[in-house]
Scaffold this active site. Structure first.
Site, PDB file in Angstrom:
ATOM      1  N   GLY A  53       0.632  -1.212   0.071  1.00 28.66           N
ATOM      2  CA  GLY A  53      -0.158   0.049   0.100  1.00 28.66           C
ATOM      3  C   GLY A  53       0.812   1.095  -0.111  1.00 28.66           C
ATOM      4  O   GLY A  53       0.245   2.421  -0.035  1.00 28.66           O
ATOM      5  N   ASP A 105       2.952   4.450  -1.469  1.00 27.12           N
ATOM      6  CA  ASP A 105       2.556   5.252  -2.793  1.00 27.12           C
ATOM      7  C   ASP A 105       3.338   6.553  -2.864  1.00 27.12           C
ATOM      8  O   ASP A 105       4.069   6.764  -1.910  1.00 27.12           O
ATOM      9  CB  ASP A 105       1.052   5.515  -2.591  1.00 27.12           C
ATOM     10  CG  ASP A 105       0.647   6.293  -1.388  1.00 27.12           C
ATOM     11  OD1 ASP A 105       1.134   6.833  -0.793  1.00 27.12           O
ATOM     12  OD2 ASP A 105      -0.802   5.896  -1.052  1.00 27.12           O
ATOM     13  N   ASP A 113      17.201  -0.331 -15.600  1.00 28.59           N
ATOM     14  CA  ASP A 113      17.234  -1.761 -15.174  1.00 28.59           C
ATOM     15  C   ASP A 113      17.820  -2.660 -16.197  1.00 28.59           C
ATOM     16  O   ASP A 113      17.603  -2.553 -17.476  1.00 28.59           O
ATOM     17  CB  ASP A 113      15.621  -2.135 -14.912  1.00 28.59           C
ATOM     18  CG  ASP A 113      15.676  -3.589 -14.339  1.00 28.59           C
ATOM     19  OD1 ASP A 113      16.204  -3.631 -13.162  1.00 28.59           O
ATOM     20  OD2 ASP A 113      15.061  -4.460 -14.856  1.00 28.59           O
ATOM     21  N   GLU A 156      22.288  -0.406 -14.802  1.00 27.05           N
ATOM     22  CA  GLU A 156      22.565  -1.712 -13.863  1.00 27.05           C
ATOM     23  C   GLU A 156      23.376  -2.596 -14.733  1.00 27.05           C
ATOM     24  O   GLU A 156      22.842  -3.169 -15.807  1.00 27.05           O
ATOM     25  CB  GLU A 156      21.354  -2.299 -13.401  1.00 27.05           C
ATOM     26  CG  GLU A 156      21.441  -3.467 -12.707  1.00 27.05           C
ATOM     27  CD  GLU A 156      20.169  -4.442 -12.378  1.00 27.05           C
ATOM     28  OE1 GLU A 156      20.110  -4.992 -11.429  1.00 27.05           O
ATOM     29  OE2 GLU A 156      19.331  -4.532 -13.262  1.00 27.05           O
TER      30      GLU A 156
END
Length: 618
Positions: free
Chosen positions: A161, A163, A335, A364
């Site tokens: 949850g 945010d 990524d 990365e």
């Protein structure tokens, strides 16, 4: 809900004559004039677009070409906007006697590309996972219309949850700590259903490249977060993924063309990546090894995009520009960088560097040998193909520190000899100050493992924050959060205490932290604030000494000032032999301990307690 919003938008912006053309969406959703590259690719989604033509009479804009893909649900229109001004451009879609007019917004840029300033070694990046950091708006925990998912904080691999609003509400905390840039894992829509207790809370399975996941917030909230962060002197680094998307992306449900993805025949001929990155640069690499690395899917739920398709890489290049212009991000972390096509990624970085010469991107590159990492840096002498990638991640430092923390520093190879023997290869880098170093992140065990070895952590942080690197911290380290990946990745991605309704304590405040946590927070905060604006660390020459009698010393020098980082790498007492370090100590008889503020006598050898850390300013 998504489809309803799209239809409402189009109802307000298009006029139709006839019913044979159905346009559902256009990417990008809007664009910016004044780009150095005046070309704009519009990806149009709809039904039966195979014979549709696109024209415009907007001043300064022309349609260069139309590409009808194998799947008639898509159409690509390439526009030229060299002389276009901001305004509403009317696009005319024609098929036989049927016509649709679509209003497309062209915006003015808030600043030139040259004025976009990226992160540098003057910054300290704080890496966090939005889902696990703070829940600032519990109302967005359950979003109707999204694929089935559960919000359950007791399950480490489901959504918790957190945010964007939770991050925004704690901007003062980052200032108090002393970091200067925030990198959080991807925030774009990940509309994948939960499966066997797992979810895509991490954000690495994109299903909409132009929309923030509504469980994190909205595009407007992302913009507000960036605006408020900038007002407090904090930069925002956006995590992106060009290698793959999520399985629920419209592209995999209805492939634009057979070559949009690698292994597009995945149902009968699935190919997963080998995860071995060395074949990408190996001069002796076999074709099958290279193909398995680059063309294999990362996991079965993350389809592998084919960046060799020029339309795919153009879409992704534009997307990165759109987020820079729309949100005002200050950097990108890419990524799985080597898994994507090397030439296409080079083209992306070259165009981004031309448009935003002072921006920064970190890739990365997860191989622990400096020679591999260095070859990916911009202008590297080790590669015939220029990557144009300014910053690479120092997995060698991470690897060596992971071993050194559990060892005694001897006279040869162990302990801090490992770090020393990694840094000696900095001559391979075109720019060592544009290498990002870290001790841990969301994909590794936490530095503390399942323990609380504070002396080892202080030594590692002292080195990270004073050597010639861009340092990156991982959320919660400042309050001694620990964990390993032995059971699940979720154990190293735990919720930040106090970030969620119902938490029994709040580690964002000194009152909510334990005595040990406050001691660690205060120590690190003191070091981070001292580092800010310190040109000795950002511009200074670096000199390192081979570990001597278990003591490892790194010096930084700039305009007559010197900083010494002194680490006793043994669990017994040791001494700093002042004469041995005369070349950096010079005629100084005293130094100031940066953390305590105490004066240290340098007229004789300095006694060091077991695993002691000293940062001395001369």
């Amino acid at each position: 809900m998504r489809k309803i919003l799209i239809l409402l938008f189009l109802a307000a912006s298009l006029f139709s004559f006839g019913r044979s053309i159905q346009i559902n969406r256009i990417d990008p959703t809007d664009w910016f004039v004044g780009m150095k590259n005046p070309s704009l690719q519009l990806m149009v989604y709809g039904d039966d677009l195979g014979d549709v033509s696109v024209t415009t009479d907007y001043a300064g804009a022309t349609v260069d070409s139309i590409v009808h893909l194998q799947n008639p649900k898509y159409l690509l229109a390439y526009l030229h906007l060299q002389n276009a001004k901001p305004g509403v451009m009317k696009l005319k879609f024609t098929k036989g006697k049927s016509v649709q007019l679509v209003n497309y917004v062209l915006k003015a840029r808030e600043m030139s590309g040259e004025d976009r300033k990226g992160f540098s070694n003057a910054d300290v990046l704080y890496m966090l996972m939005p889902d696990r950091f703070a829940d600032g708006n519990p109302k967005n925990n359950q979003i109707k219309g999204m694929n089935t998912y559960v919000n359950d904080r007791t399950k480490p691999s489901l959504r918790h949850g957190g945010d964007l609003e939770g991050i925004r509400q704690h901007l003062d905390y980052f200032n108090q700590l002393g970091v200067t840039a925030l990198w959080f894992t991807p925030v774009l829509e990940n509309n994948s259903p939960d499966h066997n207790g797992y979810s895509t809370y991490h954000g690495y399975a994109t299903t909409d490249y132009y929309k923030v996941d509504p469980r994190f917030g909205s595009n407007a909230e992302y913009r507000q977060l960036a605006t408020d962060a900038h007002a407090k002197g904090l930069k925002i680094v956006m995590d992106m993924i060009f290698n793959h998307c999520g399985f629920e992306h419209p592209w995999i449900q209805n492939m634009p063309s057979k070559d949009w993805f690698n292994s597009s025949d995945y149902k009968s001929n699935y190919q997963q990546t080998s995860y071995k990155l060395t074949p990408v640069l190996d001069p002796y690499s076999s074709k099958i090894d290279l193909r398995e690395t680059v063309d294999g899917w990362f996991v079965p739920t993350m389809p592998d995009l084919n960046q060799r398709n020029p339309h795919v890489i153009t879409y992704l290049i534009q997307n990165s520009k759109w987020w820079i212009e729309t949100i005002g991000i200050d950097g990108i972390r890419m990524d799985t960088y080597p898994y994507a096509d090397r030439k296409a990624m080079s083209d992306w970085m070259k165009e981004l560097d031309e448009e935003y010469p002072n921006f920064n991107v970190v890739g990365e590159t997860w191989v622990t040998e400096p020679a591999y990492t260095a070859a990916w840096q911009k202008d590297s002498r080790l590669s015939k193909l220029n990557s144009y990638l300014k910053t690479v991640m120092d997995f060698s430092f991470f690897d060596k520190m992971s071993m050194a923390k559990n060892e005694e520093t001897d006279g040869w190879w162990k302990g801090y000899n490992r770090v020393y023997n990694s840094l000696v290869y900095d001559y391979l880098y075109e720019s060592p100050s544009n290498v990002m170093a870290f001790l841990e992140n969301h994909d590794t065990d936490r530095f503390l493992g399942n323990g609380k070895d504070v002396p080892a952590l202080k030594q590692a942080l002292a080195l990270l924050l004073t050597m010639n690197r861009i340092p990156q911290l991982y959320y919660g380290t400042e309050v001694l959060m620990n964990g390993t990946k032995a059971v699940t990745d979720g154990d190293v991605r735990q919720d930040f205490p106090g970030g969620f309704p119902g938490d029994t304590r709040n580690a964002f405040t000194s009152q909510g932290r334990t005595a040990d946590e406050n001691a660690m927070f205060d120590w690190l905060s003191k070091l981070l604030h001292w580092r800010q604006g310190n040109e000795v660390l950002t511009k200074g020459k670096q000199i390192q000494f081979t570990p001597h009698d278990g003591v490892y010393v790194i010096a930084r020098q700039f305009q007559g000032k010197t900083v010494l980082t002194v680490l006793n790498g043994k669990s017994t007492g040791a001494s700093l032999n002042v004469k041995r370090y005369a070349e950096v100590i010079g005629s100084a008889n005293t130094a100031q301990d940066v953390i305590s503020g105490n004066t240290v006598d340098l007229s004789s050898d300095v006694k060091l307690s077991p695993r002691q850390t000293l940062i001395l300013a001369l």
